[in-house]
Design a protein around this motif. Structure first.
Motif, PDB file in Angstrom:
ATOM      1  N   TYR A 121       0.820  -1.218   0.000  1.00 47.73           N
ATOM      2  CA  TYR A 121       0.000   0.000   0.000  1.00 47.73           C
ATOM      3  C   TYR A 121       0.851   1.265   0.000  1.00 47.73           C
ATOM      4  N   VAL A 122       2.115   1.134   0.365  1.00 49.55           N
ATOM      5  CA  VAL A 122       3.099   2.197   0.169  1.00 49.55           C
ATOM      6  C   VAL A 122       4.191   1.592  -0.702  1.00 49.55           C
ATOM      7  N   PRO A 123       4.363   2.074  -1.939  1.00 53.12           N
ATOM      8  CA  PRO A 123       5.306   1.458  -2.876  1.00 53.12           C
ATOM      9  C   PRO A 123       6.739   1.418  -2.344  1.00 53.12           C
ATOM     10  N   ASP A 124       7.455   0.362  -2.704  1.00 50.84           N
ATOM     11  CA  ASP A 124       8.842   0.193  -2.282  1.00 50.84           C
ATOM     12  C   ASP A 124       9.714   1.379  -2.700  1.00 50.84           C
ATOM     13  N   ASP A 125       9.504   1.884  -3.927  1.00 52.69           N
ATOM     14  CA  ASP A 125      10.312   3.006  -4.416  1.00 52.69           C
ATOM     15  C   ASP A 125      10.131   4.244  -3.554  1.00 52.69           C
ATOM     16  N   VAL A 126       8.898   4.459  -3.102  1.00 54.60           N
ATOM     17  CA  VAL A 126       8.618   5.617  -2.260  1.00 54.60           C
ATOM     18  C   VAL A 126       9.285   5.449  -0.896  1.00 54.60           C
ATOM     19  N   ILE A 127       9.237   4.246  -0.361  1.00 61.93           N
ATOM     20  CA  ILE A 127       9.897   3.971   0.915  1.00 61.93           C
ATOM     21  C   ILE A 127      11.404   4.210   0.800  1.00 61.93           C
ATOM     22  N   LYS A 158      15.004   4.480   8.725  1.00 63.17           N
ATOM     23  CA  LYS A 158      14.671   3.156   8.197  1.00 63.17           C
ATOM     24  C   LYS A 158      13.194   2.867   8.408  1.00 63.17           C
ATOM     25  N   VAL A 159      12.541   2.345   7.375  1.00 65.97           N
ATOM     26  CA  VAL A 159      11.129   1.990   7.454  1.00 65.97           C
ATOM     27  C   VAL A 159      10.969   0.495   7.685  1.00 65.97           C
ATOM     28  N   ASN A 177       1.058   4.026  -8.675  1.00 66.85           N
ATOM     29  CA  ASN A 177       1.487   2.659  -8.377  1.00 66.85           C
ATOM     30  C   ASN A 177       0.359   1.823  -7.804  1.00 66.85           C
ATOM     31  N   ILE A 178      -0.333   2.324  -6.782  1.00 66.12           N
ATOM     32  CA  ILE A 178      -1.361   1.523  -6.119  1.00 66.12           C
ATOM     33  C   ILE A 178      -2.743   1.697  -6.746  1.00 66.12           C
TER      34      ILE A 178
END
Length: 360
Positions: A49-55, A65-66, A303-304
């Motif tokens: 629900y939160v894209p990896d690229d955004v993280i 760190k997330v 993305n989502i």
């Protein structure tokens, strides 16, 4: 040993113990301070629900760190939050009616969000603020808006599908995929009966239970996360899912068709909330602010594929995306939208209905 010497040594011993105790307390306070300043933020929401690229962008920009944990249903999230008493996570993204439920518990699970520490709060579309579940947005900030729709394969489904009631048609036996979500499915039965999806009358809920018994023969798959996969693979031919999942289904099989239920679509506004004992509050505020940036929010919604609630993101969106029928729906559908609300003590009956339905 003389009494005088014994007395002196006793005083020295007491003094030494006092010094060591003070040092221990200082060390403990130092550890606590270090822990509260830890460059970590713990997120709890649905998978992907939160894209990896955004993280990764957030981690690179902030050095924080997330830690990402996910749940399948809002009810699962609530149970885990109650078990940890609001102490394990920093940011939770969940549905509107869950914010309503948690907000009623007088700061036992979630805490007020200080909007002054989140400059990009100004980017949130006022249309989605001050809703029934959190007047004044004391505890929540809108993230995205989802809409529930029907998707089917016209090569396999010969019936003219118009709404939720058509899912009970005998010709659909063993061909449906439904969300593995009690409020969604029981809400369908209530809708078929002409009742509110937030019904609390025990007799009307019993009628919904009977309707579900008739529906069960048509259901082949329950899937909250990837219901579109069974449509793409051909394992099922019709299903109910969220817009982002419907979009994925059409990308996998362009022949599939989308139907906005004539009885009205269920909409869900998902929100950021902060647990009452969030261990990294400042990092949580930074994370929320980052996701509310216009460009970042556009990257997220692309993305989502949920509806953006962010005005600053609109200028970055392509016409192709804005015209995606699975994601953006006509205004008239919003006018007859259905929203889940807290059903209070009736939750127990909902749980019982769902348990018996799944075991049939």
């Amino acid at each position: 040993m003389s009494k005088k010497l014994f007395k002196v040594l006793s005083i020295l011993l007491i003094f030494l113990v006092a010094i060591l105790s003070f040092a221990g307390c200082s060390s403990k306070n130092s550890t606590t301070s270090k822990s509260s300043g830890e460059k970590v933020v713990n997120i709890f929401t649905w998978a992907n629900y939160v894209p990896d690229d955004v993280i990764k962008q957030f981690e690179k920009q902030t050095g924080i760190k997330v830690n990402y944990s996910n749940f399948s249903t809002n009810e699962e999230m609530l149970a885990k939050l109650q078990a940890s008493k609001g102490s394990q996570y920093d940011v939770i993204i969940c549905a509107d009616y869950m914010v309503q439920i948690m907000g009623k518990q007088k700061d036992l699970l979630i805490q007020p969000i200080n909007k002054g520490n989140i400059p990009n709060y100004k980017n949130v579309d006022s249309t989605y603020l001050d809703q029934y579940y959190d007047k004044g947005n004391k505890y929540s900030i809108p993230y995205t808006l989802g809409s529930e729709m029907i998707v089917y394969n016209p090569d396999k489904v010969k019936k003219d599908i118009k709404g939720v009631k058509d899912l009970w048609d005998p010709s659909l036996k063993g061909s449906e995929v439904l969300l593995d979500d009690p409020r969604s499915v029981i809400g369908m039965a209530l809708t078929k009966l002409g009742y509110s999806i937030n019904e609390t009358d025990p007799k009307k809920l019993d009628q919904a239970k009977a309707e579900l018994k008739n529906l069960k023969q048509n259901v082949k798959v329950f899937d909250a996360d990837t219901p579109h996969n069974s449509l793409i693979s051909g394992d099922t031919s019709i299903g109910v899912m969220w817009g982002s999942q419907a979009s994925a289904a059409l990308k996998g099989n362009p022949k599939l068709k989308i139907v906005y239920p004539e009885e009205g679509m269920q909409f869900e506004e998902d929100n950021f909330v902060m647990p009452v004992k969030a261990p990294h509050k400042e990092n949580a505020e930074k994370f929320i602010d980052f996701l509310l940036d216009g460009k970042v929010n556009n990257d997220i919604t692309n993305n989502i594929e949920y509806i953006s609630t962010n005005t600053a993101a609109k200028k970055y969106m392509s016409k192709e995306y804005l015209n995606n029928k699975a994601v953006y729906v006509p205004q008239e559908e919003f006018n007859k939208a259905k929203h889940l609300e807290d059903v209070g003590d009736a939750t127990k009956q909902y749980d019982l209905i769902w348990s018996e339905f799944k075991q049939q």
